[in-house]
Motif scaffolding. Structure first.
Motif, PDB file in Angstrom:
ATOM      1  N   THR A 226    -132.992  36.074  75.377  1.00 14.21           N
ATOM      2  CA  THR A 226    -133.122  37.442  74.873  1.00 14.21           C
ATOM      3  C   THR A 226    -133.010  37.380  73.350  1.00 14.21           C
ATOM      4  OG1 THR A 226    -130.765  37.938  75.054  1.00 14.21           O
ATOM      5  CG2 THR A 226    -132.123  38.403  76.999  1.00 14.21           C
ATOM      6  N   CYS A 227    -132.998  38.514  72.704  1.00 16.78           N
ATOM      7  CA  CYS A 227    -133.052  38.523  71.237  1.00 16.78           C
ATOM      8  C   CYS A 227    -131.955  37.669  70.601  1.00 16.78           C
ATOM      9  CB  CYS A 227    -132.923  39.952  70.698  1.00 16.78           C
ATOM     10  SG  CYS A 227    -134.265  41.030  71.196  1.00 16.78           S
ATOM     11  N   ASP A 228    -130.766  37.725  71.153  1.00 15.00           N
ATOM     12  CA  ASP A 228    -129.636  37.058  70.496  1.00 15.00           C
ATOM     13  C   ASP A 228    -129.597  35.555  70.710  1.00 15.00           C
ATOM     14  OD1 ASP A 228    -128.805  39.427  69.500  1.00 15.00           O
ATOM     15  OD2 ASP A 228    -126.754  39.312  70.268  1.00 15.00           O
ATOM     16  N   GLY A 229    -130.287  35.052  71.709  1.00 14.67           N
ATOM     17  CA  GLY A 229    -130.239  33.616  71.983  1.00 14.67           C
ATOM     18  C   GLY A 229    -130.446  33.374  73.461  1.00 14.67           C
TER      19      GLY A 229
END
Lengths: 737, 737
Positions: A226-229
């Motif tokens: 996802t966006c964060d990792g």
């Protein structure tokens, strides 16, 4: 990353859920011949480069998952889904929902390849462009051909899909016969990692399992990014397959989701085969690599940004494409999909034959079915709404009035499907002989059962899913279903993201929101809405209607049913309200506001709203008796409907050029400044007290309101009407923050 | 229904999770002696009759679950929880959250029995009364002694509890040493069937498992009843224990939850024993009977209504009590709980000794710890906020400005705990050397790890849980934590029920809401907020602040940090905004609105807000150049802060008595009518286009705004200022609905 389709297909079969194991003779097999394998290979390569190009041109968008999911798309659009590119609205089509809506290029590209005529290559290239006529917005939108629902806000797409699958089950149980099947489509829903974290999806997943919706398939694009990792940043150690099984789903695994088209097709066909997968929705856990082929493959960087010229060239090299060429789709690729359009036309023709045969055997049922496929109301709804004289004249809670209006409608209109978020005893939406929407085999311990033809839905304590799934019902085919939801008004804050998506998509729904003010009483401030009406009055394409008695409630439903492109919230009281048969008017409600009690000599207009009309009327009497002040009263159930009236009508109702106006409502005043010079309203949260005491506690008594109104009139006498401009007065001083 | 405590206790032990099996020497045992068994029996009987009486007196309330849960309460308050009735705020107390808040009488009665001095029998009897000073509202409220968080909206209490457990883990990792343990409390959370259906709870359950919060125990009052009937109406076939195990929880079962105090105690002690239950939160599935003893026991009718005199008498007969007496609590019952108060005092004294010993060894860490236990800010936050000169003068997205302000604060303030709903790359909340809040053993595939002392939280795509769990962090002890959340503004609609509960509870938090208008661009209408600001501007006790540049962003944070009883939403742009160092003012923001550009000769006030200030300033120039009209500009970042100003200040800013005002904001105008005569705003949902094009598409250009403003000025010249009263003008005609 060799295209290991052939190798891994048997593994996928081996991983089929328990019902599919043990060598069932119904086990699906699917094998590509050598030609097809080559074609698939070319499609995968060109598709992935195309996605990279489409994001690169305007330096933005979400390429990674669309690239990762390419093989899934081939399995769906080429081999499994039944749809008609020539007629995107073919009634019995399989529905496809892209719950991970940011991967929209995935869907747009397949719509293009399979021959949806509006989706030209030029249109594909309009993604992220300045073209105002683009049909390739940043998330799929229902207005565009081939898009079933607008998605983007994560978790809601899967809830929509469960609603779509319910629609099929309900129609099938209502119209299909042993020898005639006129509705039997599947619903496919693509999700990403995010949808398995959003609460609304988790609610919908429970319900799909409960209702045993075996016509629903969720394809999980499991790329663990996802966006964060990586997803293990926020979800480590969860066994998603075990969780889905525990929720009543069949789980299938595909290890090589980037290439194993055969395995995906086998899994999808197994899911569709009700003889082996009866009574469980299917969850296909498909392992893919985000941004496959790029330098950032498998990394969060591959998610939501263009790759840059260098990496796009690298991607093309990796996929054996010419680095100098962009947007390459060879004839071979189009040829591969060229059967989709005629196949769809044949499907629809065959279905039409089925419908005709059904009509020959069951003309009446057929007639209703046809009306519903056209989205037309299957009966004369106006005749079902009680006349004013039929309502009680004794004080009546408006939630009870709503039952008096809605229940005959629900009984008489086969398109109405009414549900509640576990508040059946409170919302009064049960009509005589209602049948619950339930799996026919369900045997509950409380003895309330049902079947799929039922039109009363127990949603459980899942307000957000209720709203989002109702959008799915409404989106099945415009007008085929008119969903009615119900809960306490306060919990339409939980439901708000779903209500908003309905408004955005022009999907009609009626939301029965009871217990709508501090009058709800003892449950206290957590249950007393203060600010929520401000949200819904500001929300585009939504009617928030707050009727003051039974007659106005009839008007609220009339307006709601007429608003075929707009959802409506009917906002209702828990407590008994005086009835105003001499003053209240359903057609007045349709105008948003109207003169409730006229007085040509009035010093003041009192605006009464919903449950608080009572205080306006009482204050008017007191003003005359104790203060020698004359007031007229305007009933104002719906700001949006009033805004649609002519300036002349508005002036005739408000008469602001002649007298000041004071609005009386136990909500935050925000927005009333447009119509009133002063407000008798709330500026704090509520308080747990019996309803009548709560009103008193917050200064809602005829006495105090009359006093405040008298002060306003005096002020105007001293300083003139114009002194009020730009200085809206908050006159309730009982509990100001 | 024999009190089968002794018989079923071994069964409970047998059901302990895998880590507790295999005859571990750490297995807990707990046996009541004969005297205690008799005492427990009396307490259970009198407690249940008391609950029935309390609901009967005012014919309302929720008796059923409170009666069913009585044995659980005895296990908790008598045998397991560490707390101090003499000092409800004892810092290291175990926290108890009643997520099924409607069963509040359960908690109130135990607070009374264990000796919380404010909870007198008279107060208990005020439940559902007209007493405005009741501390027994319909749902527990944080203001009252012994209540950790306000609950009621289902699902949120368990999310609060997970936040409370995080708080303990963070403080323990920050301050405890090998030889000193100053924070080691447990969090216990009671839930009902509903909390396992609400999405926010399901989100929080995932996170508790992910973070391995073994200091958290959820007690599931499994009575299989909700308002509509038996739970299998809406949740059939789900294996909740399997689901919880798959989410990383230890699961224990108690079959006879109505009587088996011993079994519940054993389960609770096992959960607390970290040597046997390391790294997993505990879920105790306790089977109870709603309304036990009444004629409607086990039925939905037992849930939310008084039982009536006849059944109350029946209940008393069933429990061997005198049917003629009400509110009976014998001395024996009080005696049973009489050790709770001194035990609590001893616990606190022992803890104080521990803190003192810690202070002797680690004076600096101790000093900070003490500040934090007092809720005081551990450093001079004002000095951490950059001066105006330190900000860039080139166009800067205000989300970036927020990072410039917030990141030094987060780096410097040990009480700040900053999280994001999976939007780290977008919200700019990462400061240098930030440490993630994670289990220390976590090894993610992306390589980003952390430990429990970390103050950066990856919430995943779980906005509602983020807000609700942040309330738990803030509620641990007033001021000990200052939670900062972040997401796109649009998704604060998902989070809204949690944000509301924070405002209601006076819990400070800062919500960083980026991508706050149609300027967010390509993501389209699903991501473009139009109506959401109306909700938050109307919400009591919340600051919604929309700064126009970096300097105003500094002001927004200053206001937010000063608002120690109030949550704040800082609303920020995705796109670059011009900076106005000559005009913008942080102290101006603290006043809510202020004169941005003065002009004594002005024909018009333009109100500029946030990202749209740019259009106001450009339109002002055009008005002078092309229309020969002079405008002054007011910057208006926060309505609530402005409302708190004096009438004189307001008049000096708006000068409405002299000139008309036009507000320019790409939101619904609702509420601006209080301050402006006209609005240049939005009346539809947005559109997917690059941000600048989206503005253009909706008529947000200096040209068009200037033209509209000129029309307004002309109108005023022709008809006078007073003609504007009561006729708010929507001047944006580009895309009116």
């Amino acid at each position: 990353m060799a295209p290991g389709a052939v190798e891994t297909a048997p593994a996928a079969i081996a991983a089929l859920g328990s019902k599919l194991q043990n060598g069932s003779s119904n086990n699906q097999t699917f094998t590509l011949n050598e030609t097809e394998k080559k074609q698939v290979d070319v499609v995968l390569r060109q598709f992935r480069c195309l996605i990279a190009d489409l994001c690169e041109q305007f330096k933005g968008g979400h390429p990674g998952s669309a690239m990762g999911m390419a093989a899934i798309g081939i399995a769906l659009w080429k081999y499994v889904m039944r749809y008609s590119p020539a007629n995107a609205d073919y009634f019995n089509r399989d529905r496809f929902v892209l719950s991970n809506g940011h991967t929209c290029l995935f869907q747009y590209a397949f719509l293009h390849l399979t021959g949806y005529s509006s989706m030209t290559l030029e249109q594909l290239k309009s993604y992220h462009s300045s073209r105002t006529d683009s049909i390739c917005p940043g998330h799929p939108e229902i207005e565009n051909e081939g898009i079933e629902v607008t998605t983007g806000p994560l978790g809601q797409g899967i809830a929509n899909a469960v609603g779509l699958a319910m629609a099929t089950k309900n129609l099938a149980a209502t119209y299909n016969t042993e020898s005639h099947s006129v509705v039997d489509n599947m619903t496919y829903c693509m999700i990403g990692d995010a949808c398995l974290q959003e609460g609304v999806a988790l609610e919908a997943i429970q319900l799909a399992g409960h209702w045993k919706l075996d016509n629903l398939v969720v394809l999980y694009d499991n790329n663990q990014i996802t966006c964060d990792g990586s997803v293990d940043l926020v979800n480590s150690g969860e066994d998603v397959n075990a969780k889905m099984r525990a929720s009543g789903w069949t789980v299938l695994d595909i290890d090589d989701g980037c290439y194993n088209v055969e395995g995906i097709v086998v899994a999808l066909k197994s899911a569709r085969d009700s003889s082996v997968n009866k009574g469980r929705p299917t969850f296909i856990n498909i392992h893919t690599i985000i941004g496959i082929g790029s330098k950032v493959a498998g990394d969060a960087k591959a998610h939501g940004a263009a790759y840059g010229a260098e990496d796009v060239a690298n991607i093309k090299r990796n996929f054996g494409m010419d680095t100098e060429k962009s947007f390459v789709l060879d004839k071979e690729v189009y040829d591969f999909f060229s059967d989709c359009r005629p196949r769809g036309e044949a499907l629809e023709a065959e279905w039409k034959d089925r419908v005709a045969a059904f009509g020959a055997s069951f003309p009446e049922r057929h007639a209703e079915f046809v009306l519903r496929t056209k989205g037309q109301c299957p009966a004369d709804w106006r005749s079902l709404i009680p006349a004013k004289e039929q309502f009680p004249t004794a004080p009546t809670p408006s939630r009870k009035s709503a039952g008096l209006v809605c229940n005959p409608l629900a009984a008489g209109l086969s398109n109405m499907i009414v549900g509640t978020a576990d508040l059946s005893p409170s919302v009064n939406m049960i009509w005589p002989n209602k049948v619950d929407f339930q799996h026919p085999d369900l045997r509950t311990s409380c003895g309330i059962n049902g079947n799929y033809s039922g039109r009363y839905i127990h949603w459980g304590i899942r307000e957000h899913a209720m709203a989002a799934m109702s959008n799915g019902l409404a989106a099945f085919n415009k007008g085929t279903f008119l969903p009615v939801t119900s809960s306490f008004f306060m919990f339409y804050l939980y439901a708000a993201p779903g209500v908003r998506m309905g408004a955005l998509q022009h999907l009609q729904a009626i939301h029965i929101a009871t217990h709508d003010s501090i009058g709800t009483g003892e449950d206290g401030p957590t249950h007393q809405p203060i600010e929520l009406a401000a949200l819904y009055r500001a929300m585009p394409n939504l009617l928030y209607i707050r009727p003051c008695d039974s007659e106005e409630t009839a008007g609220a439903f009339t307006a709601a049913i007429q608003a075929t492109n707009t959802p409506t919230i009917v906002s209702l009281s828990r407590q008994a309200l005086p009835q105003f048969p001499a003053q209240s008017s359903r057609t007045g409600v349709e105008h948003g506001a109207y003169v409730f009690i006229e007085d040509d000599q009035a010093d003041l207009t009192l605006i009464g709203v919903g449950s608080e009309m009572k205080f306006a009327v009482e204050a008017r009497d007191l003003l005359r008796e104790k203060h020698n002040i004359r007031a007229r009263i305007v009933s104002f159930p719906c700001q949006r409907l009033f805004e649609a009236q002519s300036r002349e009508y508005k002036r005739s109702v408000l008469q602001h050029q002649r007298v000041p106006a004071l609005v009386v409502e136990a909500y935050a005043a925000n927005g009333w400044e447009r119509y009133a010079d002063a407000g008798y309203s709330m500026s704090t949260f509520g308080h747990s007290l019996p309803g009548a005491d709560a009103y008193k506690f917050f200064g809602f008594t005829a006495d105090k309101i009359a006093e405040a109104a008298a002060g306003l009139v005096e002020d105007v006498k001293a300083n003139g009407l114009n002194s009020l401009r730009g200085e809206f007065r908050d006159l309730n001083t009982a509990r100001q923050h």
